[in-house]
Write a protein that holds these residues in place. Structure first.
Motif, PDB file in Angstrom:
ATOM      1  N   LEU A 106       0.835  -1.203   0.000  1.00  0.00           N
ATOM      2  CA  LEU A 106       0.000   0.000   0.000  1.00  0.00           C
ATOM      3  C   LEU A 106       0.869   1.253   0.000  1.00  0.00           C
ATOM      4  O   LEU A 106       0.644   2.198  -0.752  1.00  0.00           O
ATOM      5  N   LEU A 107       1.915   1.217   0.833  1.00  0.00           N
ATOM      6  CA  LEU A 107       2.819   2.364   0.935  1.00  0.00           C
ATOM      7  C   LEU A 107       3.522   2.605  -0.406  1.00  0.00           C
ATOM      8  O   LEU A 107       3.637   3.746  -0.866  1.00  0.00           O
ATOM      9  N   VAL A 108       3.975   1.531  -1.038  1.00  0.00           N
ATOM     10  CA  VAL A 108       4.651   1.655  -2.331  1.00  0.00           C
ATOM     11  C   VAL A 108       3.689   2.224  -3.371  1.00  0.00           C
ATOM     12  O   VAL A 108       4.038   3.126  -4.138  1.00  0.00           O
ATOM     13  N   ALA A 109       2.448   1.716  -3.377  1.00  0.00           N
ATOM     14  CA  ALA A 109       1.465   2.204  -4.344  1.00  0.00           C
ATOM     15  C   ALA A 109       1.194   3.688  -4.142  1.00  0.00           C
ATOM     16  O   ALA A 109       1.073   4.456  -5.105  1.00  0.00           O
ATOM     17  N   LYS A 110       1.112   4.091  -2.859  1.00  0.00           N
ATOM     18  CA  LYS A 110       0.876   5.502  -2.569  1.00  0.00           C
ATOM     19  C   LYS A 110       2.053   6.344  -3.045  1.00  0.00           C
ATOM     20  O   LYS A 110       1.879   7.449  -3.555  1.00  0.00           O
ATOM     21  N   LEU A 111       3.256   5.813  -2.843  1.00  0.00           N
ATOM     22  CA  LEU A 111       4.454   6.536  -3.278  1.00  0.00           C
ATOM     23  C   LEU A 111       4.459   6.692  -4.801  1.00  0.00           C
ATOM     24  O   LEU A 111       4.717   7.782  -5.320  1.00  0.00           O
TER      25      LEU A 111
END
Lengths: 267, 301
Positions: A106-111
């Motif tokens: 999720l964090l990577v996708a947000k980044l």
């Protein structure tokens, strides 16, 4: 997940309104300069603006210099600060996590979505500025900041490098805001926190008494892209800026991940 | 389906969940009851891996959580503390985004699954309206649709009838009963006794973070060993039965006896006009009140 995040970003009215406003500000400046036919004297006002009356093709660089100090980082901070905290506030974060989406993913996708927004904004600003600049001021062989002329191919290359450099600089802001976004459930707090840090950095960069810490301030090398338009290109500050942002990006992303991966989601 | 062992969650000095051993079996309709602030929601969040337990272990569908969340959760549908959706998008677009966000939902069947889920919860004709224009009941239905999207083996629902009108509550209850008949285990957390009583086969009651009762509903509602008699001839009946009468209220007598039929015969022979007679059962409410303390949201002076 990444595709879903990008779709979410692109379907959001806020994305396009903020990018339109970002492109409108330099356009407004260009219209004023064109109507009155007075540019700031060299050495005053935003970088490059003094030169655009002679050459509109320089306007993309000038436009980026106009939005870089405040408008662009605020827009990036809003998008990145909203990334996790916004989902938490809306309650959708818990449904994403039980879908399940791994927290790291999720964090990577947000980044990725934030980077996409940043690059989109920078490219749109540069493209609109190119159209506006060449139409209002015409284009002739580009004089470099050092006085010699640049071929249009060379100029395009340097503008492309500028776009990348500005985008990279904004990534530091994005990483900072993303980290704060994992700390609080209020997107406003995350955005404000990021802006507060940038303003602090901006003040210290101006302050002679703070010269010992200046080389490490996140905003210190933002405007170094001006050096890309010198002949020969003055790489020193650009390289330093790139490396410094890299350190900030890495540090804040690691902090964001470490915090979010083990956080109790109570929103 | 759900098994927790000595589950504990501490926030600083406050113990929100204190040694809970849940046991939900396949095919159950399990009612998880407790007053506000008793640790219900924290427990549900731990089951789903949103909140990490301080100690103890959780098994969902036979797999340890949260370690195997990626494997387990695609087979679990959840509604936690009210529905949530992106207000500027339609209900359908929200379901598409959610389904696309993770694994375990094939892209080819997505449209059909979304249509089926919306149909199930009664939102089939909702169209392209953005969710911000939905009523609370419609949002609740959309949240349910999201939980049903991948035909889960286990449904974890926190207050699923919140905001629904009586008609809607009945619809949801019938939907859950139907899903349960088809093999879905239902874990329902609520503070509404009537809802649990109408739907569940097993109940667990939490109070101040502790599981104070966990049993079959039929056992909880066991006969009390008394028979309730309704008659207009109260004084006559009381004289006839003597010490066996434990309580009299207007035309209602509570009589301790194991055999209701024999009691009826005795009363009728004695000339008492019996209007009603039935073994007394303990209500779920009695059972819950007996094992819980005053609501923890109550602040004593």
């Amino acid at each position: 997940m990444i595709r879903a995040e990008l779709r979410k970003l692109l379907r959001r009215p806020r994305t396009w309104v903020s990018i339109a406003l970002l492109a409108a500000l330099p356009t407004l400046v260009a219209v004023f300069v064109a109507v009155r036919d007075v540019a700031p004297r060299p050495g005053t006002g935003p970088a490059f603006l003094s030169a655009i009356l002679e050459n509109g093709a320089l306007f993309p660089a000038a436009a980026l210099a106009i939005v870089l100090p405040l408008f662009l980082p605020v827009a990036v901070a809003v998008v990145a600060g909203d990334a996790i905290a916004g989902e938490a506030q809306a309650g959708t974060l818990r449904y994403l996590l039980v879908r399940p989406v791994s927290r790291t993913r999720l964090l990577v996708a947000k980044l990725v979505a934030t980077v996409a927004y940043t690059m989109l904004a920078v490219v749109v600003v540069a493209a609109v500025a190119y159209v506006v600049g060449t139409n209002l001021f015409g284009s002739s062989p580009l004089p470099s900041v050092s006085g010699s002329t640049l071929s249009s191919r060379d100029a395009a290359l340097r503008t492309a490098l500028t776009v990348l450099y500005v985008g990279w600089s904004m990534l530091g802001v994005a990483a900072l805001a993303l980290f704060l976004s994992t700390v609080t459930d209020s997107p406003l707090a995350a955005v404000l926190g990021a802006i507060a840090l940038l303003v602090t950095s901006g003040v210290l960069v101006q302050l002679e008494a703070a010269s010992t810490v200046q080389p490490y301030l996140p905003t210190r090398y933002w405007l170094a892209f001006v050096d890309l338009f010198r002949t020969p290109v003055l790489w020193r500050d650009v390289v330093r800026g790139t490396l410094l942002q890299g350190v900030y990006v890495l540090a804040f992303l690691t902090a964001a991940w470490a915090n979010f991966a083990t956080k109790d989601v109570k929103s | 389906m759900i098994r927790t062992t000595a589950l504990v969650k501490r926030y600083g000095g406050v113990t929100a969940v204190d040694g809970v051993d849940l046991d939900v079996r396949e095919g159950d309709r399990y009612g998880f009851l407790g007053p506000n602030g008793s640790g219900k929601t924290t427990t549900v969040r731990m089951l789903l891996g949103l909140v990490l337990a301080t100690s103890g272990s959780i098994e969902l569908l036979g797999q340890p959580m949260p370690r195997r969340a990626g494997r387990v959760l695609p087979e679990v549908g959840a509604l936690v503390e009210g529905p949530a959706a992106y207000g500027h998008l339609s209900g359908r677009a929200n379901l598409q985004l959610l389904d696309a966000a993770g694994r375990g939902g094939s892209r080819r069947t997505r449209r059909a699954r979304i249509d089926a889920a919306l149909e199930q919860v009664g939102l089939a004709a909702v169209g392209r309206r953005p969710v911000k224009a939905y009523s609370l009941g419609m949002r609740q239905r959309l949240g349910l649709a999201a939980a049903l999207l991948r035909s889960p083996r286990l449904l974890v629902l926190d207050e699923p009838t919140n905001g629904l009108d009586p008609q809607g509550i009945r619809e949801v209850r019938e939907l859950l009963l139907q899903l349960n008949r088809e093999g879905t285990t239902v874990f329902l957390s609520s503070h509404l006794l009537a809802e649990i009583e109408a739907l569940c086969t097993r109940v667990g009651v939490v109070d101040r973070g502790r599981l104070v009762l966990q049993d079959e509903l039929s056992v909880v509602q066991a006969p009390t060993g008394r028979v309730e008699v309704r008659t207009a001839d109260g004084p006559l009946a009381a004289r006839l039965l003597g010490a066996r009468v434990e309580d009299v209220q207007d035309d209602r007598l509570l009589v301790r006896t194991a055999d209701a039929a024999a009691l009826n015969a005795e009363l009728v022979t004695g000339g008492v006009r019996v209007a009603g007679l039935a073994p007394e059962r303990r209500t779920l409410e009695d059972a819950v009140v007996a094992v819980t303390s005053a609501g923890s949201d109550r602040v004593a002076s």
